[in-house]
Motif scaffolding. Structure first.
Motif, PDB file in Angstrom:
ATOM      1  N   ALA A  61      22.891  71.192  52.992  1.00 57.72           N
ATOM      2  CA  ALA A  61      23.000  70.004  52.141  1.00 57.72           C
ATOM      3  C   ALA A  61      21.945  70.057  51.034  1.00 57.72           C
ATOM      4  CB  ALA A  61      22.859  68.729  52.969  1.00 57.72           C
ATOM      5  N   LYS A  62      20.709  70.412  51.383  1.00 58.27           N
ATOM      6  CA  LYS A  62      19.647  70.510  50.365  1.00 58.27           C
ATOM      7  C   LYS A  62      20.044  71.493  49.268  1.00 58.27           C
ATOM      8  CE  LYS A  62      15.607  71.515  52.023  1.00 58.27           C
ATOM      9  NZ  LYS A  62      14.325  71.679  52.713  1.00 58.27           N
ATOM     10  N   TYR A  63      20.490  72.670  49.665  1.00 57.39           N
ATOM     11  CA  TYR A  63      20.889  73.694  48.704  1.00 57.39           C
ATOM     12  C   TYR A  63      22.139  73.256  47.939  1.00 57.39           C
ATOM     13  CZ  TYR A  63      22.786  78.051  46.884  1.00 57.39           C
ATOM     14  OH  TYR A  63      23.322  79.005  46.060  1.00 57.39           O
ATOM     15  N   GLY A  64      23.112  72.731  48.665  1.00 60.85           N
ATOM     16  CA  GLY A  64      24.380  72.348  48.049  1.00 60.85           C
ATOM     17  C   GLY A  64      24.225  71.262  46.999  1.00 60.85           C
ATOM     18  N   TRP A  65      23.446  70.221  47.297  1.00 62.64           N
ATOM     19  CA  TRP A  65      23.266  69.151  46.312  1.00 62.64           C
ATOM     20  C   TRP A  65      22.497  69.649  45.094  1.00 62.64           C
ATOM     21  CZ3 TRP A  65      26.638  65.649  46.420  1.00 62.64           C
ATOM     22  CH2 TRP A  65      27.070  65.044  47.591  1.00 62.64           C
ATOM     23  N   ALA A  66      21.539  70.550  45.291  1.00 59.37           N
ATOM     24  CA  ALA A  66      20.810  71.104  44.149  1.00 59.37           C
ATOM     25  C   ALA A  66      21.775  71.862  43.228  1.00 59.37           C
ATOM     26  CB  ALA A  66      19.683  72.024  44.619  1.00 59.37           C
ATOM     27  N   GLU A  67      22.658  72.657  43.832  1.00 58.53           N
ATOM     28  CA  GLU A  67      23.664  73.388  43.056  1.00 58.53           C
ATOM     29  C   GLU A  67      24.634  72.430  42.366  1.00 58.53           C
ATOM     30  OE1 GLU A  67      24.152  76.859  42.517  1.00 58.53           O
ATOM     31  OE2 GLU A  67      22.060  76.775  43.158  1.00 58.53           O
ATOM     32  N   MET A  68      25.077  71.413  43.098  1.00 54.10           N
ATOM     33  CA  MET A  68      26.011  70.456  42.514  1.00 54.10           C
ATOM     34  C   MET A  68      25.354  69.656  41.399  1.00 54.10           C
ATOM     35  SD  MET A  68      28.431  69.228  45.663  1.00 54.10           S
ATOM     36  CE  MET A  68      27.420  69.500  47.098  1.00 54.10           C
TER      37      MET A  68
ATOM     38  N   ALA B 234      30.818  59.945  36.199  1.00 52.99           N
ATOM     39  CA  ALA B 234      30.863  61.257  36.843  1.00 52.99           C
ATOM     40  C   ALA B 234      30.722  61.154  38.362  1.00 52.99           C
ATOM     41  CB  ALA B 234      29.777  62.160  36.267  1.00 52.99           C
ATOM     42  N   LEU B 235      30.093  60.076  38.828  1.00 51.41           N
ATOM     43  CA  LEU B 235      29.929  59.847  40.268  1.00 51.41           C
ATOM     44  C   LEU B 235      31.118  59.146  40.904  1.00 51.41           C
ATOM     45  CD1 LEU B 235      26.260  58.488  40.433  1.00 51.41           C
ATOM     46  CD2 LEU B 235      27.043  60.776  41.073  1.00 51.41           C
ATOM     47  N   THR B 236      31.945  58.493  40.095  1.00 50.27           N
ATOM     48  CA  THR B 236      32.980  57.615  40.656  1.00 50.27           C
ATOM     49  C   THR B 236      34.407  57.965  40.247  1.00 50.27           C
ATOM     50  OG1 THR B 236      32.667  56.038  38.853  1.00 50.27           O
ATOM     51  CG2 THR B 236      31.385  55.667  40.867  1.00 50.27           C
ATOM     52  N   ASP B 237      34.599  58.793  39.244  1.00 51.15           N
ATOM     53  CA  ASP B 237      35.938  59.168  38.796  1.00 51.15           C
ATOM     54  C   ASP B 237      36.397  60.396  39.585  1.00 51.15           C
ATOM     55  OD1 ASP B 237      38.228  59.105  36.756  1.00 51.15           O
ATOM     56  OD2 ASP B 237      37.430  61.147  36.553  1.00 51.15           O
ATOM     57  N   SER B 238      37.504  60.278  40.281  1.00 48.49           N
ATOM     58  CA  SER B 238      37.991  61.338  41.156  1.00 48.49           C
ATOM     59  C   SER B 238      38.153  62.671  40.429  1.00 48.49           C
ATOM     60  CB  SER B 238      39.318  60.912  41.792  1.00 48.49           C
ATOM     61  OG  SER B 238      39.807  61.930  42.626  1.00 48.49           O
ATOM     62  N   ASP B 239      38.750  62.655  39.248  1.00 48.08           N
ATOM     63  CA  ASP B 239      38.965  63.904  38.507  1.00 48.08           C
ATOM     64  C   ASP B 239      37.645  64.547  38.099  1.00 48.08           C
ATOM     65  OD1 ASP B 239      41.722  63.629  38.709  1.00 48.08           O
ATOM     66  OD2 ASP B 239      41.903  62.612  36.774  1.00 48.08           O
ATOM     67  N   THR B 240      36.674  63.726  37.696  1.00 55.82           N
ATOM     68  CA  THR B 240      35.375  64.258  37.301  1.00 55.82           C
ATOM     69  C   THR B 240      34.611  64.764  38.516  1.00 55.82           C
ATOM     70  OG1 THR B 240      35.368  62.675  35.469  1.00 55.82           O
ATOM     71  CG2 THR B 240      33.293  63.778  35.961  1.00 55.82           C
ATOM     72  N   LEU B 241      34.670  64.041  39.628  1.00 59.30           N
ATOM     73  CA  LEU B 241      34.021  64.492  40.869  1.00 59.30           C
ATOM     74  C   LEU B 241      34.544  65.863  41.298  1.00 59.30           C
ATOM     75  CD1 LEU B 241      34.021  61.211  42.979  1.00 59.30           C
ATOM     76  CD2 LEU B 241      32.000  62.574  42.411  1.00 59.30           C
ATOM     77  N   ALA B 242      35.832  66.095  41.095  1.00 63.15           N
ATOM     78  CA  ALA B 242      36.437  67.368  41.490  1.00 63.15           C
ATOM     79  C   ALA B 242      35.834  68.532  40.710  1.00 63.15           C
ATOM     80  CB  ALA B 242      37.945  67.312  41.280  1.00 63.15           C
TER      81      ALA B 242
ATOM     82  N   ARG C 183      37.642  67.729  49.779  1.00 65.98           N
ATOM     83  CA  ARG C 183      38.248  68.907  50.389  1.00 65.98           C
ATOM     84  C   ARG C 183      37.920  70.172  49.601  1.00 65.98           C
ATOM     85  NH1 ARG C 183      41.449  64.896  49.643  1.00 65.98           N
ATOM     86  NH2 ARG C 183      42.431  65.759  47.801  1.00 65.98           N
ATOM     87  N   ASN C 184      37.588  71.233  50.341  1.00 67.41           N
ATOM     88  CA  ASN C 184      37.404  72.541  49.744  1.00 67.41           C
ATOM     89  C   ASN C 184      38.173  73.535  50.602  1.00 67.41           C
ATOM     90  OD1 ASN C 184      36.408  75.201  49.200  1.00 67.41           O
ATOM     91  ND2 ASN C 184      34.718  74.263  48.088  1.00 67.41           N
ATOM     92  N   GLU C 185      39.336  73.949  50.103  1.00 66.95           N
ATOM     93  CA  GLU C 185      40.196  74.845  50.874  1.00 66.95           C
ATOM     94  C   GLU C 185      39.554  76.215  51.051  1.00 66.95           C
ATOM     95  OE1 GLU C 185      44.205  74.863  49.389  1.00 66.95           O
ATOM     96  OE2 GLU C 185      44.296  72.673  49.359  1.00 66.95           O
ATOM     97  N   GLN C 186      38.796  76.662  50.072  1.00 63.99           N
ATOM     98  CA  GLN C 186      38.142  77.976  50.143  1.00 63.99           C
ATOM     99  C   GLN C 186      37.223  78.064  51.361  1.00 63.99           C
ATOM    100  OE1 GLN C 186      36.023  79.009  46.572  1.00 63.99           O
ATOM    101  NE2 GLN C 186      34.835  80.583  47.583  1.00 63.99           N
TER     102      GLN C 186
ATOM    103  N   ILE D  80      31.867  68.439  42.563  1.00 62.72           N
ATOM    104  CA  ILE D  80      31.685  68.400  44.029  1.00 62.72           C
ATOM    105  C   ILE D  80      32.862  69.127  44.680  1.00 62.72           C
ATOM    106  CG2 ILE D  80      31.492  66.975  46.098  1.00 62.72           C
ATOM    107  CD1 ILE D  80      29.976  64.926  44.598  1.00 62.72           C
ATOM    108  N   MET D  81      33.972  68.424  44.864  1.00 65.08           N
ATOM    109  CA  MET D  81      35.163  69.003  45.491  1.00 65.08           C
ATOM    110  C   MET D  81      36.365  68.157  45.117  1.00 65.08           C
ATOM    111  SD  MET D  81      34.122  69.744  49.466  1.00 65.08           S
ATOM    112  CE  MET D  81      32.548  68.958  49.767  1.00 65.08           C
TER     113      MET D  81
END
Length: 130
Positions: A112-119, A21-29, A48-51, A32-33
């Motif tokens: 970053a603190k909030y974002g990683w907790a959510e992720m 889950a940390l290293t597979d691009s499709d799973t990371l998407a 990348r996050n276009e939004q 994370i993004m």
């Protein structure tokens, strides 16, 4: 000043599943993004996050499967290093995150603190679906 975001997660998933889950691009998407990540030292990639009109440039620094992964995380005012450390004990995988290199406790640091907790919560859902 050099501030660090430090967070711990634990999952009832095998260490290899969490590593994937940390290293597979499709799973990371999924948690994370969108990205073109590859777990190869020296590989340069982007999240990348276009939004949010956000592009994060990365370079893979350490790949020690399935125990440690580290890469640069550079975007906007942030020029940091993200390091994931994994350990498995008694059917639980412990995942430790450190994002180092923040210069002050500002919006980027708190984001970053909030974002990683959510992720981390998103990662938990992704692991349950895998």
């Amino acid at each position: 000043m050099n501030l660090t975001v430090s967070q711990d997660f634990n999952f009832k998933s095998p260490i290899n599943k969490v590593w994937n889950a940390l290293t597979d691009s499709d799973t990371l998407a999924k948690w994370i993004m969108e990205n073109n990540f590859k777990p190869i030292v020296g590989h340069k990639c982007q999240f990348r996050n276009e939004q949010w009109n956000l592009i994060v440039d990365c370079e893979v620094l350490v790949v020690d499967e399935p125990y440690k992964l580290s890469y640069t995380w550079v975007g906007g005012p942030i020029n940091t290093i993200v390091t994931w450390t994994l350990k498995q004990e008694d059917g639980t995988t412990y995942l430790h995150l450190e994002q180092t290199g923040f210069e002050k406790e500002d919006q980027a640091f708190n984001g970053a603190k909030y974002g990683w907790a959510e992720m981390g919560e998103e990662l938990k859902k992704v692991l349950e679906e895998m």
